[in-house]
Scaffold this active site. Structure first.
Site, PDB file in Angstrom:
ATOM      1  N   SER A  43       0.832  -1.190   0.000  1.00  0.00           N
ATOM      2  CA  SER A  43       0.000   0.000   0.000  1.00  0.00           C
ATOM      3  C   SER A  43       0.871   1.247   0.000  1.00  0.00           C
ATOM      4  CB  SER A  43      -0.900   0.020   1.240  1.00  0.00           C
ATOM      5  OG  SER A  43      -1.564   1.265   1.335  1.00  0.00           O
ATOM      6  N   VAL A  51      13.592   2.593  10.291  1.00  0.00           N
ATOM      7  CA  VAL A  51      14.617   3.004  11.240  1.00  0.00           C
ATOM      8  C   VAL A  51      15.776   2.011  11.291  1.00  0.00           C
ATOM      9  CG1 VAL A  51      12.994   4.257  12.673  1.00  0.00           C
ATOM     10  CG2 VAL A  51      13.470   1.869  13.190  1.00  0.00           C
ATOM     11  N   LYS A  82      30.401  -0.736   8.507  1.00  0.00           N
ATOM     12  CA  LYS A  82      30.171  -0.989   9.925  1.00  0.00           C
ATOM     13  C   LYS A  82      31.104  -2.098  10.388  1.00  0.00           C
ATOM     14  CE  LYS A  82      26.822  -2.621  13.325  1.00  0.00           C
ATOM     15  NZ  LYS A  82      25.480  -3.219  13.557  1.00  0.00           N
TER      16      LYS A  82
END
Length: 500
Positions: A43, A51, A82
Protein backbone atom coordinates in the site's frame (compact mmCIF):
# COMPACT_ATOMS: atom_id res chain seq x y z
CA UNK A 1 -0.43 -41.97 -11.93
CA UNK A 2 1.87 -40.24 -9.45
CA UNK A 3 0.53 -39.00 -6.11
CA UNK A 4 3.27 -36.36 -5.94
CA UNK A 5 1.68 -33.00 -5.00
CA UNK A 6 1.96 -30.33 -7.63
CA UNK A 7 4.69 -27.69 -7.32
CA UNK A 8 4.19 -24.12 -6.17
CA UNK A 9 3.38 -21.90 -9.13
CA UNK A 10 2.67 -18.52 -7.48
CA UNK A 11 3.88 -16.57 -4.45
CA UNK A 12 2.17 -13.46 -3.11
CA UNK A 13 4.17 -11.22 -0.79
CA UNK A 14 1.91 -8.87 1.17
CA UNK A 15 3.89 -5.78 2.09
CA UNK A 16 7.01 -4.23 0.60
CA UNK A 17 9.65 -2.42 2.60
CA UNK A 18 12.89 -4.12 3.51
CA UNK A 19 11.29 -7.48 4.35
CA UNK A 20 9.07 -7.75 1.28
CA UNK A 21 11.70 -6.77 -1.23
CA UNK A 22 14.47 -8.82 0.38
CA UNK A 23 12.19 -11.86 0.15
CA UNK A 24 11.09 -11.14 -3.42
CA UNK A 25 14.60 -10.55 -4.74
CA UNK A 26 16.15 -13.60 -3.07
CA UNK A 27 13.33 -15.98 -4.01
CA UNK A 28 13.12 -14.70 -7.58
CA UNK A 29 16.81 -15.44 -8.07
CA UNK A 30 16.74 -18.82 -6.33
CA UNK A 31 13.57 -19.99 -8.12
CA UNK A 32 14.43 -18.44 -11.48
CA UNK A 33 14.00 -21.65 -13.52
CA UNK A 34 10.96 -23.05 -11.75
CA UNK A 35 8.22 -21.08 -13.49
CA UNK A 36 6.93 -19.47 -10.28
CA UNK A 37 5.21 -16.10 -10.50
CA UNK A 38 6.16 -13.76 -7.64
CA UNK A 39 4.05 -10.72 -6.83
CA UNK A 40 4.57 -8.02 -4.21
CA UNK A 41 1.54 -5.99 -3.20
CA UNK A 42 2.09 -2.96 -0.99
CA UNK A 43 0.00 0.00 0.00
CA UNK A 44 1.40 3.42 -0.93
CA UNK A 45 -0.46 4.89 2.06
CA UNK A 46 1.34 2.87 4.74
CA UNK A 47 4.70 4.15 5.92
CA UNK A 48 7.46 1.65 6.46
CA UNK A 49 9.22 1.81 9.82
CA UNK A 50 12.46 2.78 8.11
CA UNK A 51 14.62 3.00 11.24
CA UNK A 52 16.68 -0.13 10.67
CA UNK A 53 19.80 1.16 8.97
CA UNK A 54 22.50 -1.08 10.45
CA UNK A 55 23.29 -4.69 9.65
CA UNK A 56 25.59 -7.54 10.65
CA UNK A 57 28.21 -9.18 8.37
CA UNK A 58 25.78 -11.84 7.10
CA UNK A 59 24.19 -9.14 4.92
CA UNK A 60 27.17 -9.43 2.58
CA UNK A 61 26.26 -13.08 1.97
CA UNK A 62 22.80 -11.87 0.98
CA UNK A 63 24.36 -9.40 -1.47
CA UNK A 64 26.31 -12.23 -3.08
CA UNK A 65 23.22 -14.43 -3.24
CA UNK A 66 21.29 -11.82 -5.23
CA UNK A 67 24.24 -10.96 -7.46
CA UNK A 68 25.21 -7.49 -6.27
CA UNK A 69 28.33 -6.08 -4.65
CA UNK A 70 28.80 -4.10 -1.46
CA UNK A 71 29.97 -1.18 -3.59
CA UNK A 72 26.76 -1.20 -5.65
CA UNK A 73 24.59 -1.30 -2.53
CA UNK A 74 26.49 1.44 -0.73
CA UNK A 75 26.45 3.69 -3.79
CA UNK A 76 22.69 3.26 -4.17
CA UNK A 77 21.86 3.65 -0.48
CA UNK A 78 24.32 6.29 0.81
CA UNK A 79 25.92 3.41 2.68
CA UNK A 80 28.96 3.23 4.94
CA UNK A 81 31.08 0.55 6.58
CA UNK A 82 30.17 -0.99 9.93
CA UNK A 83 32.95 -2.71 11.87
CA UNK A 84 30.93 -3.13 15.04
CA UNK A 85 29.17 -1.19 17.78
CA UNK A 86 30.57 1.20 20.37
CA UNK A 87 28.72 1.11 23.68
CA UNK A 88 28.82 4.27 25.77
CA UNK A 89 27.58 4.49 29.34
CA UNK A 90 26.31 0.92 29.56
CA UNK A 91 28.94 -0.52 31.91
CA UNK A 92 29.04 2.69 33.97
CA UNK A 93 28.30 6.40 33.37
CA UNK A 94 31.10 7.70 31.17
CA UNK A 95 32.42 4.22 30.38
CA UNK A 96 32.73 2.70 26.93
CA UNK A 97 33.59 -0.56 25.18
CA UNK A 98 33.43 -1.94 21.64
CA UNK A 99 31.78 -5.00 20.12
CA UNK A 100 33.81 -5.79 16.96
CA UNK A 101 33.14 -8.07 14.02
CA UNK A 102 36.46 -9.80 14.54
CA UNK A 103 38.63 -12.00 16.71
CA UNK A 104 40.79 -11.21 19.73
CA UNK A 105 44.43 -12.29 19.86
CA UNK A 106 45.67 -15.78 19.06
CA UNK A 107 45.03 -19.06 20.88
CA UNK A 108 47.92 -21.34 21.76
CA UNK A 109 48.18 -25.05 22.59
CA UNK A 110 44.39 -25.38 22.39
CA UNK A 111 43.82 -22.64 24.96
CA UNK A 112 41.68 -19.62 23.94
CA UNK A 113 43.44 -16.28 23.86
CA UNK A 114 41.24 -14.66 26.48
CA UNK A 115 42.55 -17.11 29.09
CA UNK A 116 46.06 -15.76 28.57
CA UNK A 117 44.71 -12.23 28.75
CA UNK A 118 42.95 -13.04 32.03
CA UNK A 119 46.18 -14.43 33.41
CA UNK A 120 48.20 -11.36 32.44
CA UNK A 121 45.48 -9.15 33.91
CA UNK A 122 45.77 -10.99 37.23
CA UNK A 123 49.53 -10.46 37.05
CA UNK A 124 49.04 -6.70 36.78
CA UNK A 125 48.98 -6.08 33.03
CA UNK A 126 46.36 -3.36 32.38
CA UNK A 127 46.34 -3.67 28.58
CA UNK A 128 42.65 -3.68 27.53
CA UNK A 129 41.24 -6.59 25.56
CA UNK A 130 40.47 -4.33 22.60
CA UNK A 131 44.22 -3.81 22.03
CA UNK A 132 44.24 -7.36 20.64
CA UNK A 133 41.45 -6.73 18.09
CA UNK A 134 42.43 -5.36 14.68
CA UNK A 135 38.76 -4.73 13.93
CA UNK A 136 38.36 -2.54 17.03
CA UNK A 137 41.56 -0.64 16.37
CA UNK A 138 40.49 0.13 12.80
CA UNK A 139 37.05 1.28 13.92
CA UNK A 140 38.23 3.63 16.64
CA UNK A 141 40.75 5.18 14.24
CA UNK A 142 38.00 5.69 11.59
CA UNK A 143 39.94 3.46 9.21
CA UNK A 144 39.08 0.57 6.94
CA UNK A 145 40.81 -2.02 4.78
CA UNK A 146 39.69 -5.13 2.92
CA UNK A 147 40.13 -8.16 5.20
CA UNK A 148 42.94 -10.35 3.84
CA UNK A 149 41.68 -13.29 1.84
CA UNK A 150 44.11 -15.63 3.61
CA UNK A 151 45.25 -14.04 6.87
CA UNK A 152 48.48 -15.58 8.22
CA UNK A 153 46.92 -15.96 11.66
CA UNK A 154 43.89 -14.98 13.74
CA UNK A 155 45.19 -11.45 14.32
CA UNK A 156 44.15 -10.47 10.81
CA UNK A 157 40.67 -12.04 10.93
CA UNK A 158 37.79 -9.59 10.91
CA UNK A 159 34.56 -9.02 9.05
CA UNK A 160 32.37 -6.04 8.27
CA UNK A 161 28.79 -5.05 7.59
CA UNK A 162 27.13 -1.93 6.20
CA UNK A 163 24.97 0.94 7.29
CA UNK A 164 22.42 2.06 4.69
CA UNK A 165 19.29 4.11 4.21
CA UNK A 166 16.57 1.47 4.62
CA UNK A 167 14.16 3.22 2.28
CA UNK A 168 16.79 3.49 -0.45
CA UNK A 169 17.73 -0.17 0.08
CA UNK A 170 14.13 -1.29 -0.42
CA UNK A 171 13.97 0.84 -3.57
CA UNK A 172 17.22 -0.66 -4.85
CA UNK A 173 15.86 -4.18 -4.37
CA UNK A 174 12.49 -3.27 -5.90
CA UNK A 175 14.23 -1.98 -9.02
CA UNK A 176 16.32 -5.13 -9.35
CA UNK A 177 13.40 -7.46 -8.67
CA UNK A 178 11.00 -5.85 -11.12
CA UNK A 179 13.44 -4.97 -13.91
CA UNK A 180 15.73 -8.01 -13.84
CA UNK A 181 13.87 -10.83 -12.08
CA UNK A 182 10.29 -10.56 -13.40
CA UNK A 183 8.73 -9.80 -10.02
CA UNK A 184 5.32 -8.12 -10.36
CA UNK A 185 4.71 -5.03 -8.22
CA UNK A 186 1.16 -3.97 -7.41
CA UNK A 187 0.18 -0.97 -5.32
CA UNK A 188 -2.94 -1.43 -3.26
CA UNK A 189 -4.26 -1.86 0.25
CA UNK A 190 -5.37 -5.36 1.31
CA UNK A 191 -8.85 -5.16 2.85
CA UNK A 192 -9.80 -8.83 2.98
CA UNK A 193 -8.04 -12.19 3.15
CA UNK A 194 -9.76 -15.30 1.79
CA UNK A 195 -9.32 -18.85 3.14
CA UNK A 196 -10.43 -22.26 1.97
CA UNK A 197 -13.23 -23.43 4.25
CA UNK A 198 -12.08 -27.03 4.30
CA UNK A 199 -8.27 -26.91 4.39
CA UNK A 200 -7.87 -23.51 6.08
CA UNK A 201 -5.26 -22.53 3.49
CA UNK A 202 -5.14 -18.93 2.33
CA UNK A 203 -6.47 -18.59 -1.20
CA UNK A 204 -6.21 -14.90 -1.99
CA UNK A 205 -6.59 -11.27 -0.96
CA UNK A 206 -8.91 -8.49 -2.04
CA UNK A 207 -7.61 -4.97 -2.52
CA UNK A 208 -9.40 -1.68 -1.83
CA UNK A 209 -10.02 -1.19 -5.57
CA UNK A 210 -11.80 -4.57 -5.76
CA UNK A 211 -8.99 -6.45 -7.43
CA UNK A 212 -8.37 -9.99 -6.13
CA UNK A 213 -4.98 -11.70 -6.06
CA UNK A 214 -4.67 -15.46 -5.67
CA UNK A 215 -1.54 -17.50 -4.89
CA UNK A 216 -0.28 -20.87 -3.72
CA UNK A 217 2.19 -19.57 -1.12
CA UNK A 218 1.78 -16.35 0.88
CA UNK A 219 4.52 -14.38 2.61
CA UNK A 220 3.36 -11.93 5.26
CA UNK A 221 5.56 -8.81 5.28
CA UNK A 222 2.77 -6.50 6.46
CA UNK A 223 4.63 -5.21 9.50
CA UNK A 224 3.32 -5.16 13.05
CA UNK A 225 -0.26 -5.59 11.75
CA UNK A 226 0.59 -9.13 10.58
CA UNK A 227 -2.45 -9.18 8.30
CA UNK A 228 -2.05 -12.77 7.18
CA UNK A 229 -0.37 -14.76 9.95
CA UNK A 230 -1.65 -12.79 12.93
CA UNK A 231 -5.08 -11.59 11.82
CA UNK A 232 -6.30 -14.04 9.18
CA UNK A 233 -4.71 -17.19 10.61
CA UNK A 234 -5.01 -16.15 14.26
CA UNK A 235 -1.45 -16.89 15.38
CA UNK A 236 -0.89 -15.39 18.84
CA UNK A 237 2.12 -13.43 20.00
CA UNK A 238 4.73 -14.43 22.60
CA UNK A 239 5.41 -11.19 24.46
CA UNK A 240 8.90 -10.72 25.95
CA UNK A 241 8.25 -7.29 27.46
CA UNK A 242 8.89 -8.76 30.91
CA UNK A 243 12.52 -9.33 29.89
CA UNK A 244 13.38 -6.52 27.49
CA UNK A 245 12.14 -3.23 29.00
CA UNK A 246 11.98 -0.88 26.01
CA UNK A 247 8.70 -0.66 24.12
CA UNK A 248 9.00 2.53 22.06
CA UNK A 249 11.43 4.42 19.88
CA UNK A 250 11.64 7.87 18.36
CA UNK A 251 13.84 8.46 15.32
CA UNK A 252 15.21 11.75 14.02
CA UNK A 253 17.95 11.98 11.37
CA UNK A 254 20.32 14.93 11.38
CA UNK A 255 23.22 16.47 9.50
CA UNK A 256 26.64 15.04 10.25
CA UNK A 257 29.12 17.19 12.16
CA UNK A 258 32.23 15.10 12.56
CA UNK A 259 34.16 12.20 11.01
CA UNK A 260 32.42 9.46 9.06
CA UNK A 261 32.81 6.71 11.63
CA UNK A 262 32.80 3.07 10.44
CA UNK A 263 30.70 1.83 13.35
CA UNK A 264 27.36 2.21 15.09
CA UNK A 265 27.22 3.90 18.49
CA UNK A 266 24.80 2.93 21.25
CA UNK A 267 24.64 5.34 24.19
CA UNK A 268 22.79 4.41 27.38
CA UNK A 269 20.39 7.09 28.62
CA UNK A 270 18.17 7.29 31.69
CA UNK A 271 15.22 5.37 30.21
CA UNK A 272 16.82 3.45 27.37
CA UNK A 273 19.52 4.08 24.79
CA UNK A 274 20.31 6.19 21.72
CA UNK A 275 21.56 4.84 18.41
CA UNK A 276 23.85 6.76 16.08
CA UNK A 277 24.26 5.39 12.56
CA UNK A 278 26.46 7.39 10.15
CA UNK A 279 25.45 7.49 6.48
CA UNK A 280 27.06 9.45 3.68
CA UNK A 281 24.23 12.00 3.50
CA UNK A 282 23.02 12.10 7.11
CA UNK A 283 23.25 10.54 10.55
CA UNK A 284 20.49 8.25 11.75
CA UNK A 285 19.54 8.83 15.37
CA UNK A 286 16.95 7.27 17.62
CA UNK A 287 16.04 6.87 21.26
CA UNK A 288 14.80 3.39 22.20
CA UNK A 289 13.03 3.77 25.54
CA UNK A 290 10.72 2.31 28.16
CA UNK A 291 7.45 4.25 28.22
CA UNK A 292 7.02 3.38 31.91
CA UNK A 293 10.00 5.63 32.68
CA UNK A 294 9.71 8.51 30.21
CA UNK A 295 6.98 10.15 28.13
CA UNK A 296 7.02 10.38 24.34
CA UNK A 297 7.50 14.16 24.50
CA UNK A 298 10.38 13.84 26.96
CA UNK A 299 12.02 11.17 24.82
CA UNK A 300 11.76 13.31 21.68
CA UNK A 301 13.13 16.36 23.51
CA UNK A 302 16.02 14.33 24.91
CA UNK A 303 16.91 13.02 21.46
CA UNK A 304 16.64 16.47 19.88
CA UNK A 305 18.98 17.90 22.49
CA UNK A 306 21.62 15.31 21.67
CA UNK A 307 21.75 15.68 17.86
CA UNK A 308 25.15 16.63 16.52
CA UNK A 309 23.73 18.65 13.63
CA UNK A 310 20.51 20.17 12.30
CA UNK A 311 17.50 17.86 12.43
CA UNK A 312 16.39 16.73 8.95
CA UNK A 313 12.90 15.51 9.85
CA UNK A 314 10.26 15.64 12.52
CA UNK A 315 10.33 12.94 15.22
CA UNK A 316 9.06 9.57 13.98
CA UNK A 317 7.55 7.48 16.80
CA UNK A 318 7.34 3.71 16.89
CA UNK A 319 5.54 1.51 19.41
CA UNK A 320 6.44 -2.15 19.66
CA UNK A 321 6.24 -5.30 21.75
CA UNK A 322 9.36 -7.39 21.86
CA UNK A 323 8.68 -11.01 21.06
CA UNK A 324 7.44 -13.06 18.12
CA UNK A 325 4.47 -14.96 16.69
CA UNK A 326 4.15 -18.39 18.29
CA UNK A 327 4.56 -19.92 14.88
CA UNK A 328 6.15 -18.26 11.86
CA UNK A 329 4.80 -20.66 9.24
CA UNK A 330 1.21 -21.84 9.41
CA UNK A 331 -0.68 -23.53 6.59
CA UNK A 332 0.59 -21.87 3.39
CA UNK A 333 1.74 -18.63 5.00
CA UNK A 334 5.20 -17.61 6.24
CA UNK A 335 5.80 -14.32 8.06
CA UNK A 336 8.99 -12.28 7.78
CA UNK A 337 10.17 -9.05 9.37
CA UNK A 338 7.90 -7.24 11.79
CA UNK A 339 4.99 -9.52 10.88
CA UNK A 340 6.99 -12.38 12.45
CA UNK A 341 8.37 -10.61 15.50
CA UNK A 342 10.54 -7.80 16.76
CA UNK A 343 13.68 -7.66 18.87
CA UNK A 344 14.77 -4.10 19.50
CA UNK A 345 17.60 -2.77 17.27
CA UNK A 346 20.32 -2.94 19.93
CA UNK A 347 22.50 -5.36 17.93
CA UNK A 348 21.06 -4.69 14.46
CA UNK A 349 19.37 -8.08 14.12
CA UNK A 350 16.10 -7.15 12.39
CA UNK A 351 17.46 -7.42 8.87
CA UNK A 352 19.45 -10.61 9.50
CA UNK A 353 16.27 -12.26 10.83
CA UNK A 354 14.59 -11.43 7.52
CA UNK A 355 17.57 -12.86 5.67
CA UNK A 356 17.74 -16.08 7.68
CA UNK A 357 13.96 -16.47 7.42
CA UNK A 358 13.87 -16.33 3.64
CA UNK A 359 16.97 -18.54 3.34
CA UNK A 360 15.33 -21.10 5.64
CA UNK A 361 12.19 -20.99 3.48
CA UNK A 362 14.40 -21.75 0.49
CA UNK A 363 15.91 -24.75 2.28
CA UNK A 364 12.47 -26.09 3.28
CA UNK A 365 10.57 -24.92 0.21
CA UNK A 366 7.20 -26.72 -0.01
CA UNK A 367 5.01 -28.00 -2.78
CA UNK A 368 1.25 -27.47 -2.79
CA UNK A 369 0.83 -30.34 -0.34
CA UNK A 370 2.43 -28.16 2.39
CA UNK A 371 3.82 -31.03 4.43
CA UNK A 372 3.43 -29.96 8.10
CA UNK A 373 6.88 -31.35 8.89
CA UNK A 374 8.45 -28.54 6.87
CA UNK A 375 6.62 -25.87 8.86
CA UNK A 376 7.42 -27.63 12.14
CA UNK A 377 11.15 -27.58 11.41
CA UNK A 378 11.03 -23.99 10.19
CA UNK A 379 9.24 -22.93 13.36
CA UNK A 380 11.56 -24.92 15.64
CA UNK A 381 14.69 -23.33 14.22
CA UNK A 382 13.25 -19.82 14.09
CA UNK A 383 12.07 -19.97 17.72
CA UNK A 384 15.59 -20.94 18.75
CA UNK A 385 17.11 -18.16 16.69
CA UNK A 386 14.87 -15.52 18.28
CA UNK A 387 15.52 -16.85 21.78
CA UNK A 388 19.29 -16.88 21.30
CA UNK A 389 19.27 -13.28 20.10
CA UNK A 390 16.93 -12.26 22.92
CA UNK A 391 19.35 -13.67 25.47
CA UNK A 392 22.31 -11.83 23.93
CA UNK A 393 20.35 -8.57 24.07
CA UNK A 394 19.20 -9.28 27.60
CA UNK A 395 22.80 -9.65 28.77
CA UNK A 396 23.37 -5.99 27.83
CA UNK A 397 20.63 -4.96 30.24
CA UNK A 398 21.23 -7.38 33.11
CA UNK A 399 24.95 -6.60 33.19
CA UNK A 400 24.51 -2.80 33.17
CA UNK A 401 26.34 -0.68 35.71
CA UNK A 402 23.97 2.30 35.85
CA UNK A 403 23.16 2.17 39.56
CA UNK A 404 20.49 4.52 40.89
CA UNK A 405 18.37 4.84 37.72
CA UNK A 406 14.97 3.11 38.08
CA UNK A 407 14.79 1.41 34.69
CA UNK A 408 18.35 0.13 34.83
CA UNK A 409 18.07 -0.96 38.46
CA UNK A 410 14.91 -2.91 37.66
CA UNK A 411 16.30 -4.76 34.66
CA UNK A 412 19.55 -5.54 36.45
CA UNK A 413 17.56 -7.47 39.05
CA UNK A 414 15.77 -9.69 36.50
CA UNK A 415 16.15 -13.45 36.66
CA UNK A 416 17.45 -14.40 33.20
CA UNK A 417 16.20 -17.45 31.31
CA UNK A 418 18.12 -20.54 32.36
CA UNK A 419 20.02 -20.82 29.07
CA UNK A 420 21.44 -17.31 29.57
CA UNK A 421 21.98 -17.83 33.30
CA UNK A 422 24.06 -20.93 32.53
CA UNK A 423 26.15 -19.03 29.97
CA UNK A 424 26.81 -16.29 32.50
CA UNK A 425 27.71 -18.72 35.29
CA UNK A 426 30.16 -20.68 33.17
CA UNK A 427 32.00 -17.63 31.92
CA UNK A 428 32.03 -15.72 35.19
CA UNK A 429 33.47 -18.73 37.05
CA UNK A 430 36.22 -19.83 34.68
CA UNK A 431 35.91 -17.99 31.38
CA UNK A 432 34.24 -20.95 29.68
CA UNK A 433 31.92 -20.37 26.73
CA UNK A 434 28.71 -22.36 26.37
CA UNK A 435 27.50 -22.79 22.80
CA UNK A 436 23.91 -23.58 21.88
CA UNK A 437 22.23 -24.59 18.65
CA UNK A 438 21.39 -21.71 16.31
CA UNK A 439 23.49 -19.09 18.05
CA UNK A 440 23.60 -15.88 15.99
CA UNK A 441 26.44 -14.41 18.08
CA UNK A 442 29.61 -16.41 18.53
CA UNK A 443 32.24 -16.52 21.29
CA UNK A 444 34.08 -13.27 20.37
CA UNK A 445 30.81 -11.32 20.63
CA UNK A 446 30.04 -12.78 24.04
CA UNK A 447 33.62 -12.09 25.12
CA UNK A 448 33.26 -8.43 24.14
CA UNK A 449 30.18 -8.20 26.37
CA UNK A 450 31.62 -10.02 29.38
CA UNK A 451 34.83 -8.00 29.22
CA UNK A 452 33.06 -4.72 28.46
CA UNK A 453 30.75 -5.14 31.44
CA UNK A 454 33.68 -6.43 33.55
CA UNK A 455 31.87 -9.71 34.28
CA UNK A 456 35.15 -11.59 34.43
CA UNK A 457 36.06 -14.80 36.26
CA UNK A 458 38.20 -14.71 39.40
CA UNK A 459 40.66 -17.21 37.91
CA UNK A 460 41.94 -18.24 34.50
CA UNK A 461 42.17 -21.69 32.97
CA UNK A 462 45.29 -23.43 34.38
CA UNK A 463 46.14 -24.48 30.82
CA UNK A 464 47.22 -20.84 30.34
CA UNK A 465 50.05 -21.41 32.84
CA UNK A 466 52.17 -23.30 30.31
CA UNK A 467 54.24 -20.20 29.47
CA UNK A 468 56.42 -18.23 31.86
CA UNK A 469 55.36 -14.64 32.57
CA UNK A 470 58.26 -13.36 30.45
CA UNK A 471 57.34 -15.60 27.52
CA UNK A 472 53.69 -14.63 27.70
CA UNK A 473 54.43 -10.92 28.00
CA UNK A 474 56.68 -11.09 24.95
CA UNK A 475 54.12 -13.03 22.89
CA UNK A 476 51.32 -10.61 23.67
CA UNK A 477 53.52 -7.62 22.89
CA UNK A 478 54.27 -9.15 19.49
CA UNK A 479 50.53 -9.55 18.89
CA UNK A 480 49.95 -5.85 19.54
CA UNK A 481 52.82 -4.93 17.24
CA UNK A 482 51.42 -7.15 14.47
CA UNK A 483 48.05 -5.43 14.78
CA UNK A 484 49.75 -2.03 14.56
CA UNK A 485 51.56 -3.11 11.37
CA UNK A 486 48.32 -4.33 9.81
CA UNK A 487 46.50 -1.16 10.82
CA UNK A 488 49.20 0.93 9.10
CA UNK A 489 47.98 -0.50 5.77
CA UNK A 490 44.45 0.83 6.29
CA UNK A 491 42.99 4.04 4.86
CA UNK A 492 40.48 6.54 6.25
CA UNK A 493 36.89 5.34 6.05
CA UNK A 494 35.90 8.03 3.55
CA UNK A 495 38.85 7.16 1.30
CA UNK A 496 37.82 3.50 1.40
CA UNK A 497 34.31 4.40 0.27
CA UNK A 498 35.58 6.69 -2.47
CA UNK A 499 37.72 3.91 -3.92
CA UNK A 500 34.92 1.35 -4.16
Amino acid sequence: MSDQPSPIRSILIVGGGTAGWMAATWLAGRLARQNIAITVVESPDIRTVGVGEATVPAIRDYFRDIGVTEAQVMAATQGTVKLGIEFEGWNRPGGRFFHPFGLYGMPSRGTPFHQFWLRRRAEGDTTPLEAYSLCTQLALANQMMDPPASPPNDLGVFNWAVHFDAGLFAGFLRQKATSELNVTHIEGAVIEVERDGESGLLTGVTLADGKTLAADLFIDCSGFRSLLLGQALGVDYDDWSDLLPCDRAVAMPCERDGPLTPYTRSTALAAGWQWRIPLQHRVGNGYVYASAHISDDEAAATLASRLEGRALAEPNFLRFRTGHRRTFWRKNCVALGLAAGFLEPLESTSIVLIQSGVERLGQLFPDRGFDPALAEEYNRITRLEYARIRDFLLLHYIANGRVGEPMWDAVRSLNPPEALAHKMRMFERRGTFVRYEWESFQDPSWLSMFAGFERLPPAHDPMADYFTPTELDSAMRRMREAIDRAKALAVPHEAFLAAR
